[in-house]
Write a protein that holds these residues in place. Structure first.
Motif, PDB file in Angstrom:
ATOM      1  N   TRP A   1      57.186  67.859  13.894  1.00 26.33           N
ATOM      2  CA  TRP A   1      56.713  69.215  14.161  1.00 26.33           C
ATOM      3  C   TRP A   1      56.110  69.845  12.920  1.00 26.33           C
TER       4      TRP A   1
ATOM      5  N   ALA B   1      60.801  71.439  19.243  1.00 23.50           N
ATOM      6  CA  ALA B   1      61.391  70.641  18.162  1.00 23.50           C
ATOM      7  C   ALA B   1      62.880  70.908  17.997  1.00 23.50           C
ATOM      8  N   GLY B   2      63.422  71.810  18.826  1.00 24.66           N
ATOM      9  CA  GLY B   2      64.852  72.077  18.765  1.00 24.66           C
ATOM     10  C   GLY B   2      65.242  73.413  18.164  1.00 24.66           C
ATOM     11  N   PHE B   3      64.260  74.248  17.810  1.00 28.41           N
ATOM     12  CA  PHE B   3      64.566  75.584  17.301  1.00 28.41           C
ATOM     13  C   PHE B   3      65.059  76.469  18.439  1.00 28.41           C
ATOM     14  N   SER B   4      66.007  77.342  18.137  1.00 24.63           N
ATOM     15  CA  SER B   4      66.364  78.386  19.099  1.00 24.63           C
ATOM     16  C   SER B   4      65.268  79.437  19.072  1.00 24.63           C
TER      17      SER B   4
ATOM     18  N   GLU C   1      63.121  73.285   8.550  1.00 27.60           N
ATOM     19  CA  GLU C   1      63.712  72.036   9.034  1.00 27.60           C
ATOM     20  C   GLU C   1      65.206  71.966   8.691  1.00 27.60           C
TER      21      GLU C   1
ATOM     22  N   ARG D   1      66.935  74.213  11.101  1.00 25.93           N
ATOM     23  CA  ARG D   1      66.943  73.617  12.443  1.00 25.93           C
ATOM     24  C   ARG D   1      68.025  72.548  12.537  1.00 25.93           C
TER      25      ARG D   1
ATOM     26  N   GLY E   1      71.500  73.561  13.303  1.00 28.52           N
ATOM     27  CA  GLY E   1      71.780  73.858  14.706  1.00 28.52           C
ATOM     28  C   GLY E   1      72.034  75.298  14.997  1.00 28.52           C
TER      29      GLY E   1
END
Length: 225
Positions: free
Chosen positions: A79, A128-131, A219, A222, A225
């Motif tokens: 990303w 990409a997994g970001f909230s 990153e 991320r 979590g």
């Protein structure tokens, strides 16, 4: 009997394309309804059928230039690489139209195409997994970088492409005694002639350094979590 040469019909797209070309050639102050009408060989009133007023013209110009940003790296699995390529593509557009950063900063409302552009960036982050919360904070931290430039607190010449390093150096030299550290920093960091610049401290080198630093930081957040 002579045949009259046909002329392309007037349209919103044609008007805006001519407006961007005029601003590129003569600067944003030259972009008036009357001047634009002369460029298109029409009466000024004809333009109002396509753009209600000068503000609508300027918003349309923003939309037209933003549409030039072709998101790059769509197939990039990382990303950070994908966004970096997109932001650098945006910078290429801004360097073609150095008056654009200043125009963007003057808009009272945000054109829909700008929101759509940022929507794609949020989609990349969330994918990409970001909230959504972290994506929101990332946008605040990035500021204007997704659009290819940085908005400086101190910007002699503004972000309109008129920055003159020699002038800045002379101005700082006059204040050397009062501000020795800032003066020394400016003397060390005056940009090379070949380094594309859109403002006081907006060189290609600094843009990419800051962008890499921020993307790497995001990153790490991320990954937590």
């Amino acid at each position: 009997m002579a045949i009259k040469a046909s002329r392309a019909p007037l349209s919103r797209e044609r008007v805006l394309s001519a407006a961007v070309a005029l601003a590129d050639r003569e600067g944003l102050p030259a972009l008036t309804m009357r001047r634009l009408a002369a460029e298109l060989s029409v009466e000024a009133m004809s333009l109002y059928h396509h753009l209600a007023a000068k503000e609508a013209l300027l918003d349309g110009v923003v939309e037209t230039v933003i549409a030039e940003i072709v998101p790059a790296g769509g197939a990039e699995p990382d990303w950070r690489a994908r966004l970096k390529q997109q932001f650098l593509a945006a910078r290429e557009v801004m360097l073609r139209h150095p008056w654009m950063p200043g125009l963007l900063g003057s808009r009272r409302t945000v054109p829909t195409t700008v929101f759509a552009y940022y929507d794609g960036i949020v989609g990349t982050l969330v994918g990409a997994g970001f909230s959504y919360r972290l994506a929101h904070r990332a946008l605040h931290a990035l500021g204007s970088m997704p659009l290819g430039f940085v908005q400086e607190v101190f910007s002699p010449g503004a972000a309109g492409g008129d920055f003159d390093p020699a002038t800045a150096e002379a101005e700082m030299a006059a204040l050397a005694e009062a501000m020795p550290n800032i003066t020394a920093m400016v003397a060390a960091e005056i940009h090379a002639a070949g380094d594309p610049t859109l403002g006081w401290c907006d060189s290609q080198t600094e843009f990419e350094f800051t962008l890499d630093l921020m993307l790497d930081g995001f990153e790490r957040l991320r990954a937590k979590g």
